[in-house]
Motif scaffolding. Structure first.
Motif, PDB file in Angstrom:
ATOM      1  N   SER A  80      53.740  26.539  42.516  1.00 29.49           N
ATOM      2  CA  SER A  80      52.893  25.527  43.147  1.00 29.49           C
ATOM      3  C   SER A  80      51.664  25.231  42.289  1.00 29.49           C
ATOM      4  O   SER A  80      51.280  24.073  42.102  1.00 29.49           O
ATOM      5  N   ARG A  81      51.051  26.277  41.775  1.00 26.19           N
ATOM      6  CA  ARG A  81      49.868  26.086  40.915  1.00 26.19           C
ATOM      7  C   ARG A  81      50.217  25.285  39.668  1.00 26.19           C
ATOM      8  O   ARG A  81      49.488  24.378  39.280  1.00 26.19           O
ATOM      9  N   GLY A 100      53.784  21.167  30.539  1.00 23.97           N
ATOM     10  CA  GLY A 100      53.431  21.388  29.139  1.00 23.97           C
ATOM     11  C   GLY A 100      52.132  22.134  28.996  1.00 23.97           C
ATOM     12  O   GLY A 100      51.894  23.133  29.684  1.00 23.97           O
ATOM     13  N   LYS A 101      51.271  21.657  28.104  1.00 25.46           N
ATOM     14  CA  LYS A 101      50.032  22.365  27.774  1.00 25.46           C
ATOM     15  C   LYS A 101      49.150  22.599  28.999  1.00 25.46           C
ATOM     16  O   LYS A 101      48.632  23.696  29.198  1.00 25.46           O
ATOM     17  N   ALA A 102      48.990  21.579  29.829  1.00 27.51           N
ATOM     18  CA  ALA A 102      48.121  21.726  31.005  1.00 27.51           C
ATOM     19  C   ALA A 102      48.644  22.826  31.934  1.00 27.51           C
ATOM     20  O   ALA A 102      47.867  23.631  32.457  1.00 27.51           O
ATOM     21  N   ALA A 103      49.950  22.872  32.131  1.00 26.49           N
ATOM     22  CA  ALA A 103      50.535  23.898  33.005  1.00 26.49           C
ATOM     23  C   ALA A 103      50.405  25.288  32.383  1.00 26.49           C
ATOM     24  O   ALA A 103      50.145  26.265  33.087  1.00 26.49           O
ATOM     25  N   ILE A 104      50.588  25.370  31.068  1.00 24.86           N
ATOM     26  CA  ILE A 104      50.458  26.655  30.385  1.00 24.86           C
ATOM     27  C   ILE A 104      49.032  27.195  30.547  1.00 24.86           C
ATOM     28  O   ILE A 104      48.828  28.373  30.835  1.00 24.86           O
ATOM     29  N   LEU A 105      48.050  26.320  30.393  1.00 23.45           N
ATOM     30  CA  LEU A 105      46.665  26.755  30.560  1.00 23.45           C
ATOM     31  C   LEU A 105      46.346  27.046  32.027  1.00 23.45           C
ATOM     32  O   LEU A 105      45.577  27.962  32.329  1.00 23.45           O
ATOM     33  N   GLU A 106      46.961  26.291  32.922  1.00 23.88           N
ATOM     34  CA  GLU A 106      46.751  26.527  34.359  1.00 23.88           C
ATOM     35  C   GLU A 106      47.261  27.911  34.770  1.00 23.88           C
ATOM     36  O   GLU A 106      46.730  28.525  35.693  1.00 23.88           O
ATOM     37  N   LEU A 107      48.270  28.401  34.081  1.00 21.19           N
ATOM     38  CA  LEU A 107      48.767  29.754  34.341  1.00 21.19           C
ATOM     39  C   LEU A 107      47.622  30.752  34.306  1.00 21.19           C
ATOM     40  O   LEU A 107      47.494  31.611  35.185  1.00 21.19           O
ATOM     41  N   PHE A 108      46.755  30.634  33.326  1.00 21.61           N
ATOM     42  CA  PHE A 108      45.652  31.587  33.179  1.00 21.61           C
ATOM     43  C   PHE A 108      44.537  31.332  34.190  1.00 21.61           C
ATOM     44  O   PHE A 108      43.884  32.271  34.642  1.00 21.61           O
ATOM     45  N   ALA A 135      42.000  37.086  32.097  1.00 23.40           N
ATOM     46  CA  ALA A 135      42.805  35.857  32.081  1.00 23.40           C
ATOM     47  C   ALA A 135      42.091  34.754  31.309  1.00 23.40           C
ATOM     48  O   ALA A 135      42.715  34.024  30.527  1.00 23.40           O
ATOM     49  N   MET A 136      40.787  34.631  31.497  1.00 25.68           N
ATOM     50  CA  MET A 136      40.034  33.599  30.781  1.00 25.68           C
ATOM     51  C   MET A 136      39.918  33.930  29.294  1.00 25.68           C
ATOM     52  O   MET A 136      39.947  33.041  28.451  1.00 25.68           O
TER      53      MET A 136
END
Length: 193
Positions: free
Chosen positions: A67-68, A75-83, A175-176
């Motif tokens: 969901s997050r 892509g990139k936005a989702a990969i960064l959103e993981l963290f 995470a950050m």
């Protein structure tokens, strides 16, 4: 909530906070208020109950994380959103998956080290599914297959390392820190993807 689900939720809470081997069936029964006969009707053994808690956590964690990642472009936005999601979890801002007490799957594997054990295999399956989720987003970066595998492995290692550092060393900002490392690598290796 039915009694089977109540047993699984109660067992999960106890296993996650106290450790699986440290929690006996009698404590699960006392905390859930459910009779022993009902427990054994649904779960022939404690190992069956443990396996059910692994699947319960997998469903909840997967639903939350998916969901997050769906809230941002693939892509990139989702990969960064993981963290960003991990950071929220580490700081206890995700009530749907409970407070942060490390990775339940890593913790369970530590207690059930035999790779042929059903509990260990269920945990390994969760980790493989999370890797596949990450790989789908890395694939959106339109990298060559070799780079897709390399970046997927890098992100998985950063994710798992951040979880470990947050739990073992108490570094709730891990995470950050991992996200910053990843952003630098992405900028250097693939540019403005």
């Amino acid at each position: 909530m039915d009694k089977q689900e109540q047993l699984v939720r109660t067992a999960f809470q106890l296993f996650y906070t106290r450790g699986i081997h440290a929690v006996g069936v009698n404590l699960v029964l006392a905390e859930s208020g459910i009779a022993k006969k009902t427990l054994y009707h649904h779960f022939p053994s404690k190992e069956h109950l443990i396996e059910a808690t692994v699947h319960y956590r997998d469903r909840n964690y997967r639903a939350w994380l998916t969901s997050r990642l769906e809230q941002v472009p693939a892509g990139k936005a989702a990969i960064l959103e993981l963290f960003n999601a991990l950071d929220d979890w580490f700081h206890d801002r995700v009530p749907e998956i409970d407070h942060f007490n490390g990775c339940f799957f890593i913790n369970a594997c530590a207690e059930f080290g035999d790779r042929d054990n059903a509990i260990h295999q269920a945990c390994a399956g969760h980790k493989a599914d999370m890797t596949a989720l990450i790989r789908r987003h890395v694939h959106e970066l339109s990298l060559s297959m070799g780079l897709t595998i390399e970046f997927t492995n890098l992100i998985v290692l950063l994710k798992e390392g951040a979880i470990s550092m947050a739990h073992v060393q108490g570094n709730r900002n891990a995470a950050m820190e991992a996200k910053d490392i990843l952003e630098n690598i992405l900028r250097d290796r693939v540019g403005d993807v």
